[in-house]
Scaffold this motif. Structure first.
Motif, PDB file in Angstrom:
ATOM      1  N   LEU A  10       0.835  -1.188   0.000  1.00 27.25           N
ATOM      2  CA  LEU A  10       0.000   0.000   0.000  1.00 27.25           C
ATOM      3  C   LEU A  10       0.871   1.240   0.000  1.00 27.25           C
ATOM      4  CD1 LEU A  10      -2.743  -0.994   2.602  1.00 27.25           C
ATOM      5  CD2 LEU A  10      -2.764  -1.298   0.136  1.00 27.25           C
ATOM      6  N   ARG A  11       0.439   2.254  -0.735  1.00 28.07           N
ATOM      7  CA  ARG A  11       1.138   3.533  -0.761  1.00 28.07           C
ATOM      8  C   ARG A  11       0.096   4.638  -0.725  1.00 28.07           C
ATOM      9  NH1 ARG A  11       3.520   3.052  -5.127  1.00 28.07           N
ATOM     10  NH2 ARG A  11       2.474   4.525  -6.494  1.00 28.07           N
ATOM     11  N   ASN A  12       0.176   5.491   0.220  1.00 25.88           N
ATOM     12  CA  ASN A  12      -0.775   6.597   0.380  1.00 25.88           C
ATOM     13  C   ASN A  12      -0.105   7.869  -0.122  1.00 25.88           C
ATOM     14  OD1 ASN A  12      -2.640   8.478   1.178  1.00 25.88           O
ATOM     15  ND2 ASN A  12      -3.135   7.434   3.104  1.00 25.88           N
ATOM     16  N   ARG A  13      -0.728   8.490  -1.095  1.00 26.65           N
ATOM     17  CA  ARG A  13      -0.150   9.699  -1.694  1.00 26.65           C
ATOM     18  C   ARG A  13      -1.203  10.794  -1.712  1.00 26.65           C
ATOM     19  NH1 ARG A  13      -0.535  11.643  -6.722  1.00 26.65           N
ATOM     20  NH2 ARG A  13      -1.465   9.681  -7.435  1.00 26.65           N
ATOM     21  N   ARG A  14      -0.868  11.931  -1.173  1.00 24.13           N
ATOM     22  CA  ARG A  14      -1.785  13.058  -1.171  1.00 24.13           C
ATOM     23  C   ARG A  14      -1.449  13.981  -2.336  1.00 24.13           C
ATOM     24  NH1 ARG A  14      -5.058  13.915   3.048  1.00 24.13           N
ATOM     25  NH2 ARG A  14      -4.789  12.565   4.878  1.00 24.13           N
ATOM     26  N   GLY A  15      -2.469  14.595  -2.856  1.00 24.26           N
ATOM     27  CA  GLY A  15      -2.253  15.507  -3.976  1.00 24.26           C
ATOM     28  C   GLY A  15      -3.556  16.073  -4.445  1.00 24.26           C
ATOM     29  N   GLY A  16      -3.465  17.120  -5.254  1.00 19.71           N
ATOM     30  CA  GLY A  16      -4.654  17.734  -5.843  1.00 19.71           C
ATOM     31  C   GLY A  16      -5.320  18.722  -4.917  1.00 19.71           C
ATOM     32  N   GLY A  17      -5.507  18.414  -3.641  1.00 16.61           N
ATOM     33  CA  GLY A  17      -6.189  19.311  -2.721  1.00 16.61           C
ATOM     34  C   GLY A  17      -6.074  18.780  -1.313  1.00 16.61           C
ATOM     35  N   VAL A  18      -6.654  19.528  -0.354  1.00 17.43           N
ATOM     36  CA  VAL A  18      -6.569  19.137   1.039  1.00 17.43           C
ATOM     37  C   VAL A  18      -7.266  17.807   1.259  1.00 17.43           C
ATOM     38  CG1 VAL A  18      -7.173  19.827   3.384  1.00 17.43           C
ATOM     39  CG2 VAL A  18      -6.445  21.560   1.726  1.00 17.43           C
ATOM     40  N   SER A  20      -7.842  15.362  -0.933  1.00 19.32           N
ATOM     41  CA  SER A  20      -7.584  14.450  -2.046  1.00 19.32           C
ATOM     42  C   SER A  20      -6.362  13.614  -1.736  1.00 19.32           C
ATOM     43  CB  SER A  20      -7.365  15.235  -3.344  1.00 19.32           C
ATOM     44  OG  SER A  20      -7.011  14.369  -4.392  1.00 19.32           O
ATOM     45  N   HIS A  21      -6.503  12.316  -1.807  1.00 17.08           N
ATOM     46  CA  HIS A  21      -5.362  11.441  -1.609  1.00 17.08           C
ATOM     47  C   HIS A  21      -5.609  10.138  -2.357  1.00 17.08           C
ATOM     48  CE1 HIS A  21      -8.139  10.385   1.674  1.00 17.08           C
ATOM     49  NE2 HIS A  21      -7.678   9.153   1.534  1.00 17.08           N
ATOM     50  N   THR A  22      -4.529   9.416  -2.603  1.00 16.11           N
ATOM     51  CA  THR A  22      -4.570   8.186  -3.391  1.00 16.11           C
ATOM     52  C   THR A  22      -3.917   7.062  -2.606  1.00 16.11           C
ATOM     53  OG1 THR A  22      -4.470   9.417  -5.466  1.00 16.11           O
ATOM     54  CG2 THR A  22      -3.890   7.099  -5.557  1.00 16.11           C
ATOM     55  N   ILE A  23      -4.565   5.928  -2.602  1.00 15.27           N
ATOM     56  CA  ILE A  23      -4.020   4.711  -1.999  1.00 15.27           C
ATOM     57  C   ILE A  23      -3.766   3.719  -3.129  1.00 15.27           C
ATOM     58  CG2 ILE A  23      -4.436   2.827  -0.395  1.00 15.27           C
ATOM     59  CD1 ILE A  23      -6.270   4.657   1.168  1.00 15.27           C
ATOM     60  N   THR A  24      -2.539   3.244  -3.228  1.00 16.13           N
ATOM     61  CA  THR A  24      -2.146   2.351  -4.319  1.00 16.13           C
ATOM     62  C   THR A  24      -1.830   0.967  -3.771  1.00 16.13           C
ATOM     63  OG1 THR A  24      -1.231   4.199  -5.586  1.00 16.13           O
ATOM     64  CG2 THR A  24      -0.547   1.996  -6.234  1.00 16.13           C
ATOM     65  N   GLU A  25      -2.436  -0.031  -4.359  1.00 16.95           N
ATOM     66  CA  GLU A  25      -2.138  -1.418  -4.044  1.00 16.95           C
ATOM     67  C   GLU A  25      -1.237  -1.978  -5.142  1.00 16.95           C
ATOM     68  OE1 GLU A  25      -5.708  -3.614  -3.706  1.00 16.95           O
ATOM     69  OE2 GLU A  25      -6.354  -2.662  -1.841  1.00 16.95           O
ATOM     70  N   THR A  26      -0.160  -2.615  -4.738  1.00 16.96           N
ATOM     71  CA  THR A  26       0.767  -3.230  -5.685  1.00 16.96           C
ATOM     72  C   THR A  26       0.769  -4.738  -5.474  1.00 16.96           C
ATOM     73  OG1 THR A  26       2.152  -1.260  -5.678  1.00 16.96           O
ATOM     74  CG2 THR A  26       3.118  -3.290  -6.540  1.00 16.96           C
ATOM     75  N   ALA A  27       0.459  -5.465  -6.526  1.00 16.98           N
ATOM     76  CA  ALA A  27       0.421  -6.925  -6.470  1.00 16.98           C
ATOM     77  C   ALA A  27       1.347  -7.491  -7.525  1.00 16.98           C
ATOM     78  CB  ALA A  27      -1.005  -7.435  -6.673  1.00 16.98           C
ATOM     79  N   GLU A 165      -0.833  -2.644 -10.450  1.00 11.77           N
ATOM     80  CA  GLU A 165      -1.006  -1.487  -9.564  1.00 11.77           C
ATOM     81  C   GLU A 165      -2.453  -1.007  -9.661  1.00 11.77           C
ATOM     82  OE1 GLU A 165       1.794   1.502 -10.541  1.00 11.77           O
ATOM     83  OE2 GLU A 165       3.523   0.413  -9.726  1.00 11.77           O
ATOM     84  N   THR A 166      -3.124  -0.981  -8.531  1.00  8.93           N
ATOM     85  CA  THR A 166      -4.498  -0.506  -8.446  1.00  8.93           C
ATOM     86  C   THR A 166      -4.524   0.715  -7.546  1.00  8.93           C
ATOM     87  OG1 THR A 166      -5.288  -2.780  -8.682  1.00  8.93           O
ATOM     88  CG2 THR A 166      -6.871  -1.136  -7.928  1.00  8.93           C
ATOM     89  N   SER A 167      -4.946   1.839  -8.119  1.00  9.65           N
ATOM     90  CA  SER A 167      -4.961   3.100  -7.373  1.00  9.65           C
ATOM     91  C   SER A 167      -6.400   3.478  -7.052  1.00  9.65           C
ATOM     92  CB  SER A 167      -4.293   4.215  -8.191  1.00  9.65           C
ATOM     93  OG  SER A 167      -2.937   3.894  -8.468  1.00  9.65           O
ATOM     94  N   TYR A 168      -6.624   3.853  -5.810  1.00  7.03           N
ATOM     95  CA  TYR A 168      -7.930   4.340  -5.346  1.00  7.03           C
ATOM     96  C   TYR A 168      -7.754   5.788  -4.912  1.00  7.03           C
ATOM     97  CZ  TYR A 168      -8.906  -0.663  -5.181  1.00  7.03           C
ATOM     98  OH  TYR A 168      -9.049  -1.986  -5.510  1.00  7.03           O
ATOM     99  N   THR A 169      -8.367   6.696  -5.663  1.00 10.26           N
ATOM    100  CA  THR A 169      -8.263   8.115  -5.378  1.00 10.26           C
ATOM    101  C   THR A 169      -9.561   8.592  -4.737  1.00 10.26           C
ATOM    102  OG1 THR A 169      -6.780   8.429  -7.259  1.00 10.26           O
ATOM    103  CG2 THR A 169      -7.848  10.394  -6.366  1.00 10.26           C
ATOM    104  N   TYR A 170      -9.413   9.313  -3.635  1.00 11.43           N
ATOM    105  CA  TYR A 170     -10.572   9.825  -2.904  1.00 11.43           C
ATOM    106  C   TYR A 170     -10.532  11.348  -2.926  1.00 11.43           C
ATOM    107  CZ  TYR A 170     -10.995   5.030  -1.296  1.00 11.43           C
ATOM    108  OH  TYR A 170     -11.149   3.673  -1.267  1.00 11.43           O
ATOM    109  N   ASP A 171     -11.592  11.931  -3.458  1.00 15.56           N
ATOM    110  CA  ASP A 171     -11.739  13.385  -3.524  1.00 15.56           C
ATOM    111  C   ASP A 171     -13.088  13.767  -2.927  1.00 15.56           C
ATOM    112  OD1 ASP A 171      -9.325  13.807  -4.902  1.00 15.56           O
ATOM    113  OD2 ASP A 171     -10.282  13.254  -6.786  1.00 15.56           O
ATOM    114  N   THR A 172     -13.175  14.995  -2.462  1.00 15.14           N
ATOM    115  CA  THR A 172     -14.455  15.544  -2.016  1.00 15.14           C
ATOM    116  C   THR A 172     -14.975  16.475  -3.090  1.00 15.14           C
ATOM    117  OG1 THR A 172     -13.168  17.209  -0.797  1.00 15.14           O
ATOM    118  CG2 THR A 172     -14.066  15.357   0.452  1.00 15.14           C
ATOM    119  N   ARG A 173     -16.227  16.227  -3.510  1.00 16.00           N
ATOM    120  CA  ARG A 173     -16.808  16.982  -4.611  1.00 16.00           C
ATOM    121  C   ARG A 173     -18.297  17.173  -4.370  1.00 16.00           C
ATOM    122  NH1 ARG A 173     -13.497  17.100  -9.146  1.00 16.00           N
ATOM    123  NH2 ARG A 173     -11.661  15.751  -9.020  1.00 16.00           N
ATOM    124  N   TRP A 174     -18.848  18.161  -5.075  1.00 21.55           N
ATOM    125  CA  TRP A 174     -20.294  18.348  -5.083  1.00 21.55           C
ATOM    126  C   TRP A 174     -20.890  17.318  -6.039  1.00 21.55           C
ATOM    127  CZ3 TRP A 174     -22.606  21.174  -1.544  1.00 21.55           C
ATOM    128  CH2 TRP A 174     -21.953  22.250  -0.957  1.00 21.55           C
TER     129      TRP A 174
END
Length: 546
Positions: A10-18, A20-27, A165-174
Motif C-alpha cells: 500500500l502507498r498513500n499519496r496526497r495531492g490535488g487538494g486538502v 484528495s489522496h490516493t491509496i495504491t495497491e501493488t500486487a 497497480e491498483t490506485s484508489y483516489t478519494y476526492d471531495t466533490r459536489w
C-alpha cells in the motif's frame, strides 16, 4: 497449472487538494509452466495461466467480433432509413409564414412553424420559488461528499512476473444524490452523509405553446433546453433591490477560479469564489458545474415567496445548508446546496413536426416508417433544419463506423491471442528467441489488421447490398467495368510482349543460319547483302512495337 503468487503493498499519496489522496495497491503475479527465473515450477498436466487467459481472450474476441458486425450492419441500415425519411420530409413539408395561425386545413400534414414559446407559472413549494411564464423549472440538489475513482494498470516485468497497480483516489466533490461510502475499497475516513431531504427534480409546464395556436407535445418539449440560472433573492426583495442585480453571462457565474461573481455589485464586498468548486476543474471530472450552463442566457433574479426550511440560507443566489464555509472554496463533507435554472418562455423557435388535433405538434411518420420531429432555437428554414439533421446523421454514421472498426480491431487482437501465447515459447531459444518471437508477433499483428479491414469493408459492402441495392450494384458494375478494362489492357500488353519475343527469336535464328551458310560469293557474281557483323542482312522489317 502455474501458481500465481500475489504480494500487496500500500502507498498513500496526497495531492490535488486538502481532501484528495490516493491509496495504491501493488500486487505481483508469478506465472509460467517451467522452472523460471524465480525457481517456481508449475504442476504437471495442467495449463498455464497464460494459456487460460489466451483461451478466454479468444472467446471474448468472438463475442466482440459478433457485436461489431451487428453494429456495422445496423448502422448502415439506420443511416439509410434516416436519410430516406429526411428526404421524404423535404418533399412533404408545408412551410407556414411566421405568425400564421393554426388551421384545420393542415391537420395531419408536416408543417414548419416559427414562433415564440409560452409556458405556465411554475413553482417549487419547498423553497418558495415562483417563476412566471416558464417552460421548465429545474431544481438541482447536491451534497459535498467523498468520491472514489479506481485506476488499474498491469506492467509485465519479464516472462514470469507481472506487477499490478491498483490506485484508489478519494476526492471531495459536489455530487447529486448520495454516494454509499460503504461500497468504497477503503471506507474508513471517507464516510458520506445520508440522502438530502430535498432531491433534484424538474417541473414542466402543462401546456407549451408556439406561435399562434400551436402546442408542443412532451416529446418536443424535451428538445427545449436553452435555460438560464435563477439567482435567488431573499423573501420580500423589492423591484428596486432586483434592479441592483445585473444580468450576467452564465460562463461568468461562480464556479471557475473564484471570479464568478464579477458583475454583481452586492458581491464585490464578499470574498471571491462565493460558490466556487475548484474540484470541478479536474480533467477527469465529467460533471460540469451546472451553475454555468451552456445556454448562454443571462441569469434571472427571483425573490422567494415563502420562508426557507430550517437551516437553509441564501448565499450568492444559491441555497446552502451546513457549515458557514459551505458557500466558499472550502466546504465540508455534509454541506448541501440547491440551485435553480429555468427554460423561460418567449423564446423564438423553429419546429418541423406533424400538426395534430387542436394545433398540437407531434412527431411525423414518414412513408418509409420513420418518425421525424425537429426543434431548433431561432429562425431556421425547413431546408436548413433538414440539412442540419442530415449532417448530424452523417457524423453519427461515421462515428459508429469508427467505433465498429475499433471494436473489431480489439476482437481480432483477442482472437489471435492463443497464437501469441504459442509464439511466446520461441523466447526460450537462446540468443535469437526474442527476435524470432518479435518478428512472428509482428506478422500476426499485420495479418490481424489486414483481416480487420477486409471484414469491416465486407460487412459494410454486404449491408449496402441489403440497404442500398441501387448504389451497391452501381458501384459493383463500375468496379467490374474497371476490372475488365484493366484486364483487357493487360492482355493486349502481354500479347504485344509475346509478339516482340517471337520476332526477336526469329531474328536470332536467321542470324545464326546465315552465319553458318558460309562467307563466299554467290554464283553469278552476286553477293548477298551483308549485315554489320558480316552475316546476311534479314529480308524483313521487324514489327513496330508501341
Amino acid at each position: 497449472h502455474a501458481r500465481t503468487m500475489t504480494a500487496v503493498g500500500l502507498r498513500n499519496r496526497r495531492g490535488g487538494g486538502v481532501n484528495s489522496h490516493t491509496i495504491t495497491e501493488t500486487a505481483y503475479e508469478f506465472t509460467g509452466g517451467r522452472r523460471g527465473r524465480y525457481g517456481r515450477r508449475g504442476v504437471a498436466g495442467g495449463a498455464s495461466s497464460g494459456e487460460t487467459n489466451a483461451c478466454c481472450g479468444f472467446l471474448v474476441g468472438l463475442v466482440f467480433f459478433a457485436a461489431s458486425t451487428a453494429l456495422l450492419w445496423w448502422n448502415e441500415g439506420e443511416a439509410v432509413a434516416v436519410y430516406t425519411s429526411l428526404k421524404e420530409a423535404r418533399d412533404a413539408v408545408v412551410a407556414l409564414p411566421e405568425g400564421a395561425r393554426a388551421s384545420s386545413g393542415n391537420k395531419g400534414s408536416l408543417v414548419h412553424v416559427v414562433g415564440a414559446t409560452s409556458g405556465d407559472t411554475l413553482a417549487d413549494p419547498d423553497f418558495g420559488v415562483v417563476y412566471p411564464d416558464a417552460v421548465k423549472l429545474t431544481r438541482k440538489s447536491e451534497t459535498y461528499q467523498w468520491v472514489e475513482r479506481t485506476h488499474k494498470r498491469r506492467i509485465r516485468e519479464d516472462e514470469h512476473r507481472t506487477r499490478v497497480e491498483t490506485s484508489y483516489t478519494y476526492d471531495t466533490r459536489w455530487r447529486e444524490g448520495s454516494i454509499r461510502s460503504s461500497n468504497f475499497r477503503y471506507p474508513h475516513g471517507h464516510a458520506n452523509p445520508g440522502p438530502s431531504p430535498f432531491d433534484s427534480r424538474t417541473y414542466v409546464a402543462r401546456e407549451v405553446g408556439v406561435g399562434d395556436g400551436f402546442t408542443l407535445t412532451p416529446t418536443l418539449v424535451d428538445e427545449l433546453d436553452r435555460a438560464h440560472n435563477v439567482r435567488l433573492l431573499p423573501m420580500g426583495a423589492s423591484e428596486r433591490d432586483r434592479n441592483g442585480w445585473e444580468p450576467r453571462d452564465p460562463r461568468q457565474i461562480a464556479g471557475r477560479g473564484g471570479d464568478g461573481d464579477v458583475g454583481c455589485p452586492a458581491d464585490r464586498h464578499r470574498r471571491k469564489g462565493i460558490i466556487d468548486d475548484t474540484d470541478d476543474d479536474d480533467d477527469d471530472d465529467e460533471d460540469e458545474d451546472r451553475f454555468a450552463l451552456e445556454s448562454r442566457l443571462p441569469e434571472m433574479p427571483v425573490a422567494i415567496r415563502a420562508p426557507l426550511p430550517d437551516g437553509w440560507t441564501i448565499r450568492g443566489g444559491v441555497v446552502y445548508s451546513g457549515s458557514d464555509s459551505a458557500a466558499t472554496t472550502s466546504p465540508l463533507v455534509g454541506d448541501r446546496r440547491v440551485a435553480f435554472s429555468a427554460v423561460p418562455g418567449k423564446q423564438t423557435v423553429s419546429v418541423l413536426a406533424k400538426q395534430g388535433k387542436n394545433g398540437s405538434l407531434r412527431p411525423w411518420t414518414s412513408p418509409s416508417g420513420r418518425r421525424v420531429a425537429i426543434v431548433r432555437h431561432g429562425r431556421q428554414s425547413p431546408n436548413e433544419m433538414i440539412a442540419s439533421a442530415e449532417r448530424a446523421n452523417a457524423w453519427k454514421t461515421w462515428g459508429l463506423r469508427a467505433l465498429g472498426f475499433i471494436v473489431m480491431i480489439i476482437a481480432s487482437a483477442l482472437i489471435v491471442s492463443p497464437v501469441r501465447e504459442i509464439v511466446s515459447y520461441l523466447r526460450w531459444i537462446p540468443l535469437v528467441g526474442g527476435f524470432a518471437a518479435g518478428v512472428v508477433n509482428l506478422g500476426v499483428s499485420m495479418a490481424a489488421a489486414t483481416a480487420t479491414v477486409v471484414c469491416v469493408c465486407g460487412v459494410i459492402g454486404t449491408s449496402w447490398l441489403a440497404h442500398r441495392p441501387a448504389l451497391a450494384y452501381t458501384l459493383f458494375a463500375v468496379s467490374a467495368g474497371l476490372y475488365a478494362w484493366a484486364w483487357a489492357s493487360g492482355s493486349r500488353r502481354r500479347e504485344a510482349e509475346r509478339e516482340a519475343e517471337r520476332a526477336a527469336d526469329a531474328y536470332a535464328r536467321r542470324s545464326t543460319n546465315g552465319a553458318g551458310d558460309g562467307g563466299g560469293d554467290s554464283p553469278g557474281g552476286d553477293s548477298p547483302r551483308e549485315g554489320r557483323d558480316g552475316g546476311p542482312e534479314p529480308d524483313y522489317t521487324p514489327p513496330h512495337l508501341d
